[in-house]
Scaffold this active site. Structure first.
Site, PDB file in Angstrom:
ATOM      1  N   GLU A   1       0.958   3.864   1.842  1.00 27.87           N
ATOM      2  CA  GLU A   1       1.195   4.245   3.123  1.00 27.87           C
ATOM      3  C   GLU A   1       2.274   3.510   3.674  1.00 27.87           C
ATOM      4  OE1 GLU A   1      -1.838   3.766   2.299  1.00 27.87           O
ATOM      5  OE2 GLU A   1      -3.205   4.421   3.559  1.00 27.87           O
TER       6      GLU A   1
ATOM      7  N   HIS B   1       0.946  -1.187   0.020  1.00 25.51           N
ATOM      8  CA  HIS B   1       0.207  -0.154   0.017  1.00 25.51           C
ATOM      9  C   HIS B   1       0.751   1.308   0.013  1.00 25.51           C
ATOM     10  CE1 HIS B   1      -3.850  -1.702   1.745  1.00 25.51           C
ATOM     11  NE2 HIS B   1      -3.211  -2.736   0.961  1.00 25.51           N
TER      12      HIS B   1
ATOM     13  N   CYS C   1      -2.833  -0.075   7.112  1.00 29.23           N
ATOM     14  CA  CYS C   1      -2.137   1.117   7.024  1.00 29.23           C
ATOM     15  C   CYS C   1      -2.110   1.913   8.636  1.00 29.23           C
ATOM     16  CB  CYS C   1      -2.621   1.846   5.869  1.00 29.23           C
ATOM     17  SG  CYS C   1      -1.906   1.383   4.381  1.00 29.23           S
TER      18      CYS C   1
ATOM     19  N   CYS D   1      -6.589   2.334   5.393  1.00 30.98           N
ATOM     20  CA  CYS D   1      -7.323   1.038   5.796  1.00 30.98           C
ATOM     21  C   CYS D   1      -6.720   0.508   7.177  1.00 30.98           C
ATOM     22  CB  CYS D   1      -7.035  -0.155   4.670  1.00 30.98           C
ATOM     23  SG  CYS D   1      -5.169  -0.741   4.940  1.00 30.98           S
TER      24      CYS D   1
END
Length: 163
Positions: A53, A51, A84, A81
């Site tokens: 992040e 992801h 993260c 999410c």
């Protein structure tokens, strides 16, 4: 100041878009300067944790030679999410700014930020450049649906010749 950093995160999201990834971008900021950037790369890398992040935080940790980033802020184009948010908690991120809200309400952002799971809480501010951040996601998924529709039409046309 916030818009400058969210614009940088949007630039990362555009890179993900161009690579065929869900267009999410993130930057880590320390002392008013961008120290790392990340964009979604799950499809390319076939890694569930790739992801935006996580990528940006990993780069920041390497730069500071520390897993703790207590003076850092994260700017991300979509509400984070749970994974993260957990990464940000573990890294002791001071504050997260996000653009678009998770449309399906699955993020648990506020709950995780305030949970004090690792003896740390994160400030959260949502809706930063929300329209711009939402637009790139909407465009991406609309384009994907159109490609799938064309693919199905072409498949049907090709199969109709077989009769």
């Amino acid at each position: 100041m916030e818009n400058k950093f969210m614009k940088a995160a949007l630039k990362c999201a555009r890179k993900a878009f161009d690579e065929g990834e869900v267009p999410i971008g993130a930057v880590v900021v320390a002392n008013g300067k961008i120290i790392s950037r990340g964009h979604n790369r799950r499809t390319k890398l076939q890694i569930a944790t790739a992801h935006a992040e996580v990528e940006a935080i990993q780069k920041a940790c390497k730069k500071f030679k520390s897993w703790r980033l207590p003076e850092c802020e994260v700017y991300v184009t979509l509400e984070p999410c749970p994974m993260c948010m957990g990464t940000m908690l573990n890294a002791r991120i001071k504050k997260v700014y996000f653009g678009a809200y998770e449309a399906k309400g699955r993020s648990l952002t506020a709950l995780i930020a305030e949970s004090n799971l690792v003896n740390h809480k994160i400030e959260v501010e949502g809706g930063v450049m929300e329209a711009e951040c939402a637009e790139i996601l909407t465009s991406f998924f609309s384009e994907m649906r159109n490609k799938e529709k064309l693919k199905k039409q072409n498949l049907q046309e090709n199969n109709s010749c077989d009769l």
